[in-house]
Enzyme design. Structure first.
Site, PDB file in Angstrom:
ATOM      1  N   SER A 205       0.806  -1.187   0.007  1.00 48.09           N
ATOM      2  CA  SER A 205      -0.161   0.135  -0.014  1.00 48.09           C
ATOM      3  C   SER A 205       0.912   1.372   0.105  1.00 48.09           C
ATOM      4  O   SER A 205       1.729   1.500  -0.885  1.00 48.09           O
ATOM      5  CB  SER A 205      -0.895  -0.150   1.116  1.00 48.09           C
ATOM      6  N   ASP A 423      -8.712  -3.671  -6.903  1.00 48.15           N
ATOM      7  CA  ASP A 423      -8.142  -2.875  -5.336  1.00 48.15           C
ATOM      8  C   ASP A 423      -8.880  -1.603  -5.319  1.00 48.15           C
ATOM      9  O   ASP A 423      -8.952  -0.739  -6.017  1.00 48.15           O
ATOM     10  CB  ASP A 423      -6.615  -2.852  -5.354  1.00 48.15           C
ATOM     11  N   HIS A 452      -7.011  -5.945  -1.029  1.00 44.18           N
ATOM     12  CA  HIS A 452      -5.619  -5.255  -0.825  1.00 44.18           C
ATOM     13  C   HIS A 452      -4.635  -5.794  -0.277  1.00 44.18           C
ATOM     14  O   HIS A 452      -4.895  -6.139   1.179  1.00 44.18           O
ATOM     15  CB  HIS A 452      -6.319  -3.887   0.096  1.00 44.18           C
TER      16      HIS A 452
END
Length: 502
Positions: A205, A423, A452
């Site tokens: 991320s 995502d 994710h």
């Protein structure tokens, strides 16, 4: 990149007991590992911890210092050890020490044999000289104002101003230095203190952007790098438009979630078509707008739904709560899913805003923010306003915004990228842009999936094999790879023990 306030891998006691002050000292020459803080050692006894002093301002290395907490899980087979693997869970604001401990049991044995796993709480996060901007008990008292309501708009702007002012009052000296380049330079201090010439890196991320910035600043110090669930590094997207792009992806993923509920109508009884499930969701939201049920209002319902779209671990719980409310007028299950915004969550929210607000310029005109949210809400209503209010303090921020670093990948060794096709937090276009920005990269796409976090987190055996072969043997696929997605959750089966990104 994830905007969740629920960062449960650190404890409120840490924030209460750790002073938000720096000390003046030179950076430590090395790391002396010993016992971890109790909230880390209790769930993750395999970890060793050390403190490292880093400059508040890397432009003044001999000036005021910050304390960082660093953890280590030594390689299981010293004879097979090839180096250190620094791990970052994203956020910004995700507590990295706790995440490294939680991730370790999910990593392939060959990786555990080959690397010392290094976790670290980024500056001003969790155990690393943590900050908060407001009193969590009062500012985050639920139910919060409806993010979509025009009548609550001025109240939400006032809250954004209050938050920015609180950050300046409580943590003003830190704000100019809470940036991704500062975090990257902290990483290089960790490398130096570990006595390593090069590091390998696993970032999820926001951690993908941190890794890319580290690689841009220190390409010669990168061994192997895995970037999973990839932030769009385009300087025009960091960070305002990256947040807007999430709104489009969230609406698409919400439809996929409603399809999943409809496929399991024998379990949830909310209809066999997406439109029927959507109508049930809309009906619950309409009832909450008429009158919140205790701590559950329209803002909390959106927050719970939006966060569920990042992973799949709470899909069944939310669907059951939705069914109870819609069919039986019973809100207890949904209300139980509302996560209290405690001091730990407030620390995460403070860092999320602080880093994004200073990393890049933000619009300063109220009308520009509202115009963009109104435009998106017409077709992507779930998160258009809600997500905007999350970062609205950046309009009032009290530290100057920098220009983001252009990512070119010059001098980087081969890099491995992962992204699921749907995502929400890091939409797929961002992975394509990072792939273009890093000429040495190979992209692995998980098709027809939206979790994710892919490698070691999604249960995709082929993705896990590719990542392991790269980290352990240095072998990358000769070209980009598209893999079938991992299976959707089975509501009739026991819930698997999953790890979602913080």
């Amino acid at each position: 990149m994830k905007r969740s306030f629920a960062l449960g891998l650190a404890s409120a006691a840490v924030l209460a007991s750790t002073a938000v002050t720096g000390v003046t000292a030179q950076a430590a020459p090395g790391l002396q590992f010993g016992p971890c803080p109790e909230d880390v050692s209790k769930p993750y006894p395999q970890l060793q911890c050390a403190e490292l002093q880093v400059p508040l301002d890397h432009g003044d290395p001999g000036g005021e210092q910050l304390k960082l907490l660093v953890s280590k899980q030594p390689a299981r087979k010293p004879e097979s050890r090839r180096g250190v693997l620094l791990i970052n869970p994203g956020g910004p604001g995700g507590p990295g020490v706790g995440f490294a401990g939680a991730l370790a049991p999910k990593l392939p044995g060959a990786v555990l044999d080959s690397y010392d796993l290094i976790g670290f709480d980024t500056r001003n996060t969790a155990h690393s000289t943590p900050i908060t901007c407001v009193d969590a008990a009062t500012y985050w008292k639920t139910p919060l104002p409806d993010p979509d309501s025009p009548q609550a708009r001025e109240q939400n702007w006032q809250r954004a101003q209050q938050y920015a002012d609180g950050c300046q009052q409580r943590a003003g000296k830190y704000l100019p230095h809470l940036t991704t380049p500062s975090n990257a330079r902290d990483m290089d201090r960790i490398r130096e203190a570990l006595g390593e010439q090069r590091i390998s890196y696993l970032g999820y991320s926001y951690g993908t952007y941190l890794g890319a910035v580290y690689g841009q600043l220190f390409p010669e110090r990168v061994d192997r790098m895995v970037l999973d669930s990839v932030t769009n590094p385009d300087t025009s997207e960091i960070w305002y438009r990256n947040n807007l792009n999430q709104d489009v992806a969230a609406q698409h993923r919400l439809g996929m979630y409603f399809d999943w509920i409809a496929r399991h109508d024998q379990v949830f009884h909310l209809g066999t078509e997406r439109a029927q499930v959507q109508a049930a969701w809309d009906g619950v939201q309409a009832e909450l707008r008429k009158a919140p049920r205790g701590n559950l209002g329209p803002a909390e319902f959106i927050d719970t739904t939006f966060n569920a779209l990042y992973g799949e671990s709470s899909w069944k719980d939310i669907a059951e709560g939705l069914a109870d409310f819609h069919l039986r007028n019973d809100e207890k299950k949904l209300a139980a899913l509302v996560k209290p915004k405690d001091e730990v969550a407030e620390n995460g929210n403070a860092i999320y805003n602080a880093v994004e607000c200073v990393d890049a310029p933000w619009p300063t005109r109220q009308r520009e923010w509202e115009r963009d949210s109104e435009r998106l809400a017409a077709d992507y209503p779930l998160a258009a306003w809600y997500n905007s209010w999350t970062v609205a303090p950046c309009r009032f921020w009290h530290a100057p915004a920098q220009q983001p670093l252009k990512i070119t990948g010059d001098g980087l060794p081969p890099v491995l990228l992962f992204n699921s096709e749907h995502d929400v937090a890091t939409p797929y276009q961002g992975a394509l842009e990072m792939h273009r920005s890093l000429p040495s990269s190979v992209l692995v796409t998980e098709k027809d999936a939206g979790k994710h976090g892919v490698w070691a987190l999604a249960g995709n055996a082929e993705a896990d094999r590719i990542g392991t072969d790269y980290l352990v043997n240095g072998v990358l696929p000769p070209e980009d790879v598209t893999l079938p997605g991992h299976p959707d959750p089975d509501p009739a089966a026991p819930a698997p023990k999953t790890l979602d990104l913080p």
